[in-house]
Each structure stands twice: as C-alpha cells, then as structure tokens.
Design an enzyme around this catalytic site. Structure first.
Site, PDB file in Angstrom:
ATOM      1  N   VAL A  65       0.810  -1.233   0.000  1.00 44.23           N
ATOM      2  CA  VAL A  65       0.000   0.000   0.000  1.00 44.23           C
ATOM      3  C   VAL A  65       0.841   1.279   0.000  1.00 44.23           C
ATOM      4  CG1 VAL A  65      -2.059  -1.025   1.063  1.00 44.23           C
ATOM      5  CG2 VAL A  65      -0.299   0.014   2.526  1.00 44.23           C
ATOM      6  N   ASN A  91      -7.166  -1.532   5.933  1.00 44.11           N
ATOM      7  CA  ASN A  91      -6.809  -2.161   7.203  1.00 44.11           C
ATOM      8  C   ASN A  91      -5.304  -2.404   7.340  1.00 44.11           C
ATOM      9  OD1 ASN A  91      -7.558  -3.974   9.646  1.00 44.11           O
ATOM     10  ND2 ASN A  91      -6.368  -5.334   8.330  1.00 44.11           N
ATOM     11  N   SER A 143      -7.328   3.142  15.487  1.00 42.07           N
ATOM     12  CA  SER A 143      -6.935   2.504  16.752  1.00 42.07           C
ATOM     13  C   SER A 143      -7.371   3.445  17.872  1.00 42.07           C
ATOM     14  CB  SER A 143      -5.413   2.337  16.789  1.00 42.07           C
ATOM     15  OG  SER A 143      -5.001   1.835  18.050  1.00 42.07           O
ATOM     16  N   TYR A 157       3.273   5.495  15.463  1.00 39.86           N
ATOM     17  CA  TYR A 157       2.043   4.746  15.173  1.00 39.86           C
ATOM     18  C   TYR A 157       0.812   5.570  15.560  1.00 39.86           C
ATOM     19  CZ  TYR A 157      -1.498   1.054  15.724  1.00 39.86           C
ATOM     20  OH  TYR A 157      -2.636   0.299  15.644  1.00 39.86           O
ATOM     21  N   ALA A 158       0.857   6.151  16.779  1.00 36.30           N
ATOM     22  CA  ALA A 158      -0.280   6.934  17.280  1.00 36.30           C
ATOM     23  C   ALA A 158      -0.563   8.125  16.369  1.00 36.30           C
ATOM     24  CB  ALA A 158       0.015   7.411  18.701  1.00 36.30           C
ATOM     25  N   ALA A 159       0.500   8.744  15.856  1.00 36.09           N
ATOM     26  CA  ALA A 159       0.324   9.891  14.950  1.00 36.09           C
ATOM     27  C   ALA A 159      -0.406   9.452  13.676  1.00 36.09           C
ATOM     28  CB  ALA A 159       1.682  10.503  14.610  1.00 36.09           C
ATOM     29  N   LYS A 161      -2.498   6.904  13.358  1.00 33.89           N
ATOM     30  CA  LYS A 161      -3.874   6.473  13.616  1.00 33.89           C
ATOM     31  C   LYS A 161      -4.782   7.672  13.901  1.00 33.89           C
ATOM     32  CE  LYS A 161      -3.238   2.208  12.746  1.00 33.89           C
ATOM     33  NZ  LYS A 161      -3.983   1.492  11.695  1.00 33.89           N
ATOM     34  N   ILE A 190      -6.700  -6.246  20.344  1.00 28.95           N
ATOM     35  CA  ILE A 190      -7.347  -7.361  19.669  1.00 28.95           C
ATOM     36  C   ILE A 190      -6.334  -8.494  19.509  1.00 28.95           C
ATOM     37  CG2 ILE A 190      -8.629  -8.065  17.596  1.00 28.95           C
ATOM     38  CD1 ILE A 190      -9.970  -5.737  19.223  1.00 28.95           C
TER      39      ILE A 190
END
Ligand code: NAP
Length: 258
Positions: A65, A91, A143, A157-159, A161, A190
């Site tokens: 992607v 996803n 997330s 990662y948080a940035a 999401k 999950i």
C-alpha cells in the site's frame, strides 16, 4: 437468504492476516466478492484458500500500500475481476515499537507510509470507480492509540492512527457528493498474530485494564466493519466506532469495578 453484502465487491487492503483476514472472511460470508491484498504471497494464498473452503468468493492480489503503482494495479485488478469497487477497507497497518530516543527517520517514514499514505492511496485509487457508480463504502482501521490514548514506544504509530481520522473527516465532505461514505473503527487490544509478538506479560496486563475482562477477537472489529460497509450504514459518514471492551472508559484504576 441473501447476505448483507450480496451483489457488492470489496477490496480489503491488509486482508491476509489477523483482523483483515477475518474482515475478508465475514464480507465474503455475507455475499461480497472480495479481493484481499497484502505483501506476503504465501500468507495471502493461505488466507484465500481458508475463506474459499468456507464457501466465500475471494481472491488475493499482492500489493504494497506504500506504492501508488501497486495500489493502482490492485484496484484495476478488482475492477477486471468483479466489474466495480463498492467497498474499500483500509486495514493494512504495522506497529513496530520505538521510543523517541531510539526512533530513526526510517522508522517514522515507514510507519507513516504504510498506515497513513497507504490509506490515501487506496481511497484515491478507488474514487473514480466509486464516483462512476454513485456508491461507495470506505472503512478505515484506526486505533484507540493516537485518537484517544497514548502508549510509550508508539508515538509514530499513534500519529498515523490519529492522522487517519483527520483525513477521514475532510474526505467525508468531499465524497458525500458522490454517495460515498467513509468511517473508521478504533480497535482496542485485539488478539491477532501481530499482537502475539508482544509477549504473555503484556497481554495479561492489558486484560487487567479492560472492563469486559478480555482482549477483543478480530470478529469484534470485523462485525463493526461489516456494519459500516453495509447499506444499513448509508446515513453515517465521517464517524468513528470504538471497539475496545470499555478499555478507554475508566477515568482511573478506581473506576475499574472488577
Ligand atoms: P497483522 O496481523 O500484523 O496484519 C496486518 C495486515 O496488514 C496483514 O494483512 C499485512 O499483510 C498487511 N500489511 C502490512 N504492511 C502492508 C503493506 N505495506 N502493504 C499491504 N499490506 C500490508 O495486524 P492486525 O493486528 O490484524 O492489525 C490490523 C490493523 O488493525 C492495523 O491497521 C492495526 O494498526 C490495527 N489495529 C490493531 C490492533 C490490535 O490489537 N491487533 C489494535 C488497534 C488497531 P502482509 O504482511 O502480507 O503485508
């Protein structure tokens, strides 16, 4: 009895493992013709064969992607196979851990390229096809980490999401004119192969922080994704649905009534 997605076609980017494989399987089980994408050919073929055994109509296409050309070929392949793209599920995601002190530009760029640029490329490539049909359902896997909470080691990662949600809200306004909706699911913790790598100690401590007392299953996320991809969600756009067992509710440990 027709399924909730009968007559629909779906691309599931990151549909070969974990949450995405279950999304692909549930979409196919509800009657959609699905094209699942990922970078690992072997995992993709394995996922497709499992879903077919359960009677679903699904194919695999190898695509990264991060790469515009590969995403464009993915969408072209879906149109060649099924004639149209009704549903795009973004996803694909990675969650390598790195504290700010150890993070490199390459770590930052890679996480952004997969998690955020990948969403932009998939949505933009599907747009002409959805616009032509006056119909589209785009669903993003965000997330709780980023939009609602934080976690040391996951600032990049948080940035991404949280960034996905900013993208989604502006995109929703552009796409509404064409009958296309775009929404996001925010999973908590999950249980997937990806999370397995974090070890038993992490998993146990996580469970203790979840009011419903257990980590989520991929199905919990996939059924939220099914709703947002269905005709029933036609009047919902630019919205988020948190699927976290109540993890983000307690204001302190004292609020955990367990
Ligand atoms: P996973 O088991 O590691 O699966 C990730 C999927 O993304 C795989 O299908 C993988 O396929 C694909 N992918 C990764 N990089 C890609 C790339 N460059 N191009 C195309 N596909 C790529 O992870 P998961 O736990 O199911 O997570 C799925 C999504 O949910 C992610 O966006 C993640 O951030 C989000 N999420 C997960 C949790 C959780 O607790 N598990 C919580 C919140 C949010 P290949 O390996 O074949 O490329």
């Amino acid at each position: 009895m027709p399924g909730r997605l009968s007559g629909k076609t779906a691309i599931v980017a990151g549909g070969t493992r974990g949450i995405g494989k279950v999304i692909a399987s549930i979409y196919a089980g509800e009657g959609a013709e699905v094209l699942a994408a990922g970078t690992n050919q072997e995992a993709g073929e394995r996922a497709v064969s499992e879903i077919r055994q359960a009677g679903g109509s699904v194919a695999f296409f190898r695509a990264d992607v991060r790469d515009r050309k590969q995403v464009s070929l993915l969408v072209d392949h879906a149109v060649a196979l099924y004639g149209k793209v009704d549903i795009a599920c973004c996803n694909a995601g990675i969650f390598p851990s790195a504290t700010l002190e150890e993070m490199t530009d390459d770590d930052w760029d890679t996480v952004n390229a997969v998690n955020l640029k990948g969403v932009y490329l998939v949505v933009q490539s599907c747009l002409p096809h959805m616009k032509r049909n006056g119909y589209g359902r785009i669903v993003l896997t965000s997330s709780i980490t980023g939009p609602i909470t934080g976690f040391p080691g996951w600032s990049h990662y948080a940035a991404t999401k949280a960034g996905m949600l900013g993208f989604m809200r502006s995109a929703a306004l552009e796409l509404a004119a064409y009958g296309i909706t775009i929404n996001a699911v925010l999973p908590g913790n999950i249980m997937t192969e990806g999370l397995d790598d974090l070890g038993p100690d992490y998993l146990q401590r996580m469970e203790e922080a979840i009011p419903l007392g257990k980590l989520g299953d991929p199905e919990d996320v996939a059924y939220a994704m099914l709703y947002l991809a269905s005709d029933e969600a036609g009047y919902v756009t630019g919205q988020t649905l948190v699927v976290d067992g109540g993890q983000t509710l307690p204001e302190s440990l004292l609020a955990m009534n367990r």
